[in-house]
Each structure stands twice: as structure tokens, then as C-alpha cells.
Design a protein around this motif. Structure first.
Motif, PDB file in Angstrom:
ATOM      1  N   GLU A  45      -0.688  11.946  74.139  1.00 46.56           N
ATOM      2  CA  GLU A  45      -1.439  12.127  72.814  1.00 46.56           C
ATOM      3  C   GLU A  45      -0.849  11.154  71.720  1.00 46.56           C
ATOM      4  O   GLU A  45      -1.483  10.636  71.084  1.00 46.56           O
ATOM      5  CB  GLU A  45      -1.512  13.740  72.268  1.00 46.56           C
ATOM      6  N   GLU A  92       1.352  15.974  78.489  1.00 45.31           N
ATOM      7  CA  GLU A  92       0.256  15.962  77.617  1.00 45.31           C
ATOM      8  C   GLU A  92       0.445  15.505  76.250  1.00 45.31           C
ATOM      9  O   GLU A  92      -0.350  14.599  75.615  1.00 45.31           O
ATOM     10  CB  GLU A  92      -0.549  17.249  77.815  1.00 45.31           C
ATOM     11  N   SER A 151       1.911  19.389  67.607  1.00 43.89           N
ATOM     12  CA  SER A 151       2.176  19.397  69.073  1.00 43.89           C
ATOM     13  C   SER A 151       3.549  19.789  69.379  1.00 43.89           C
ATOM     14  O   SER A 151       4.040  20.624  70.327  1.00 43.89           O
ATOM     15  CB  SER A 151       1.925  17.890  69.587  1.00 43.89           C
TER      16      SER A 151
END
Length: 184
Positions: free
Chosen positions: A122, A118, A63
Motif C-alpha cells: 500500500e 500488505e 497502517s
């Protein structure tokens, strides 16, 4: 002892500012970084505390890499580049990011149009489910241009110089050095 091993760094990668390619050949001579304004440094690190949380840690790292890739293409964000360092143990990674200002960094972090929010959600879910298996830390430093002192000799642009460019320094003691004192 190997110098990299002495400081615990396993591998370093560099991300250039949006639209810039950093040369991999040494720039011969005495040089300094060329910041034209203040700089904000954002350090963010991940530690995999338990081997059973390795998959979660790898997802967080993936990520982070997606965010850096997005930033690389966003000329208006204030992002200027990054370095990724692994160590001092194989389960730790740190990203050093260079930003035009702390305000640019905060704007990116809170803008709902960017993936950061986001990714943070997560991460929070993974942290809760891992019960301490992975950890994250970050630090922000706002550095005024007048407080920056750099020196590079016979090395490809690296660190701040990779994101601001280089300027030649004159012979030692001539007062032509930018941003502070001469190295010893």
C-alpha cells in the motif's frame, strides 16, 4: 527553551512489550535497563513532503499503528516495544521499535501471515501516486548486550527500560552499574 522543543520532539508515546503494562510513576533512585540478551533497534520514519499528500501520509501512519497494535499482542514475534516521536517539524513522525534480534525483525517483515507485506505494498502504491509527496526511511541497529549502557534516575521506565525492566544501580563509582560506563 523547553527541553522537548530543543530536540524537536513534540509528543512521545510508548508501547510496552506484549502482555506488559509500563507504570507511569517514577522509580526513585539510580537504575539501569535490564536486557538479558542482545537488542535490535528498528527506526522507521515518515515525512509528508507536500501538504497535498497529507491524506496519504495519514493513511501510512494509520497502517503503522495497526501493525504496532498487532505486534503488541504477538508474544512470539520478538517485538519488545516501541516509542513514537513527532518532529522536528509537524510533518515528521518516527517509530523506534525494540526487537529481540535482527533475525526476529526480518522474520516478521517477510512473513506473509503478517500485515507488514500488505502495508508495504500500500505504501509503495501511495509513494508512486504522490510523486514525492511522502517519504519513508528506516534504519536497523543490532546492539550486543555488552554494548548497552543505560541510566535512569527518578523517572518512570522509559526507552529500553520500558521493555526490559529496571535494575537498581548502587552509588556512583561502586562498580555496580550494568552495561558500561557511569554517566557524568
Amino acid at each position: 527553551m523547553n527541553a522537548r522543543r530543543a530536540v524537536g520532539v513534540r509528543r512521545i508515546t510508548v508501547g510496552a512489550p506484549p502482555g506488559v503494562t509500563v507504570p507511569d510513576t517514577p522509580v526513585i533512585g539510580r537504575n539501569a535497563a535490564n536486557p538479558v540478551s542482545d537488542v535490535a533497534l528498528f527506526l522507521i520514519g515518515l515525512r509528508i513532503n507536500r501538504l497535498t499528500s497529507l491524506a496519504d501520509g495519514l493513511r501510512v501512519m494509520a497502517s503503522m499503528l495497526r501493525l504496532l497494535r498487532d505486534l503488541r499482542d504477538d508474544r512470539d514475534s520478538g517485538y519488545r516495544g516501541h516509542r513514537i516521536l513527532f518532529g522536528p517539524t509537524p510533518r515528521e513522525v518516527m517509530v523506534l521499535q525494540y526487537w529481540a534480534s535482527g533475525e526476529h525483525l526480518l522474520a516478521f517483515a517477510t512473513d506473509p501471515r503478517h500485515r507488514h507485506r500488505e502495508a508495504w505494498r500500500e505504501f509503495e502504491q501511495m509513494v508512486r501516486s504522490s510523486a514525492g509527496g511522502i517519504g519513508l526511511w528506516h534504519e536497523i541497529y543490532r546492539v550486543p548486550r555488552s554494548g548497552i549502557s543505560t541510566f535512569y534516575r527518578d523517572i518512570p521506565p522509559t526507552g529500553l527500560a520500558a521493555v526490559t525492566g529496571l535494575v537498581a544501580k548502587g552509588p556512583r563509582g561502586e562498580g555496580s552499574a550494568r552495561h558500561g560506563s557511569e554517566p557524568t
